[in-house]
Design a protein around this motif. Structure first.
Motif, PDB file in Angstrom:
ATOM      1  N   GLU A 291      40.348  38.404  74.683  1.00 27.83           N
ATOM      2  CA  GLU A 291      41.223  38.887  73.628  1.00 27.83           C
ATOM      3  C   GLU A 291      40.381  39.104  72.378  1.00 27.83           C
ATOM      4  O   GLU A 291      39.687  38.194  71.935  1.00 27.83           O
ATOM      5  CB  GLU A 291      42.325  37.870  73.335  1.00 27.83           C
ATOM      6  CG  GLU A 291      43.338  38.354  72.342  1.00 27.83           C
ATOM      7  CD  GLU A 291      44.500  37.382  72.181  1.00 27.83           C
ATOM      8  OE1 GLU A 291      44.976  37.239  71.043  1.00 27.83           O
ATOM      9  OE2 GLU A 291      44.910  36.767  73.185  1.00 27.83           O
ATOM     10  N   LYS A 292      40.413  40.334  71.850  1.00 20.08           N
ATOM     11  CA  LYS A 292      39.648  40.686  70.659  1.00 20.08           C
ATOM     12  C   LYS A 292      40.556  41.422  69.688  1.00 20.08           C
ATOM     13  O   LYS A 292      41.482  42.110  70.100  1.00 20.08           O
ATOM     14  CB  LYS A 292      38.512  41.657  71.010  1.00 20.08           C
ATOM     15  CG  LYS A 292      37.372  41.084  71.769  1.00 20.08           C
ATOM     16  CD  LYS A 292      36.319  42.168  71.958  1.00 20.08           C
ATOM     17  CE  LYS A 292      35.097  41.661  72.647  1.00 20.08           C
ATOM     18  NZ  LYS A 292      34.102  42.727  72.818  1.00 20.08           N
ATOM     19  N   PRO A 293      40.268  41.330  68.402  1.00 22.75           N
ATOM     20  CA  PRO A 293      41.030  42.124  67.433  1.00 22.75           C
ATOM     21  C   PRO A 293      40.821  43.622  67.691  1.00 22.75           C
ATOM     22  O   PRO A 293      39.721  44.042  68.062  1.00 22.75           O
ATOM     23  CB  PRO A 293      40.431  41.734  66.075  1.00 22.75           C
ATOM     24  CG  PRO A 293      39.653  40.504  66.312  1.00 22.75           C
ATOM     25  CD  PRO A 293      39.284  40.486  67.755  1.00 22.75           C
TER      26      PRO A 293
END
Length: 120
Positions: free
Chosen positions: A49-51
């Motif tokens: 999960e990454k911005p």
């Protein structure tokens, strides 16, 4: 292969998988392969999960705000000629995107002011 059942975490038949994968579990699917005569249980899990910020696609009839300094009279006249309007409250020019697409004015678009398909 056909997918006949899609379960979300917490639904009947997902308890053990929720214990195993926790919040990373998105879906449990049952797929059926008629040619081999088998049922497959698959899981979809989050592995990273990454911005992320989606890019906004601007249409030609969208109104965009353009930053032009007070001393740049030639730029101001150019904006006026394509239907641009000056807003003294925010000190920005508002103009339809189409006439400035591909010009140096496109690089001056203020990202915080954007009006989808609105009139000037």
């Amino acid at each position: 292969m056909k997918s006949r059942l899609n379960l979300k975490p917490g639904q009947k038949g997902t308890k053990k998988l929720v214990e195993q994968y926790g919040k990373a579990l998105l879906y449990v699917r049952y797929r059926y392969d008629e040619s081999r005569g088998v049922r497959l249980k698959t899981v979809e899990i989050v592995v990273e999960e990454k911005p992320w910020q989606p890019t906004v696609r601007i249409r030609d009839d969208d109104i965009v705000a353009v930053i032009v300094n007070f001393s740049e009279k030639a730029m101001q006249n150019r904006l006026k000629s394509v239907g641009g309007k000056w807003d003294p409250e925010v000190k920005l020019w508002f103009v339809p995107y189409g006439p400035i697409r591909g010009t140096e004015l496109e690089e001056r678009i203020h990202k915080d002011y954007f009006k989808r398909g609105q009139e000037l």
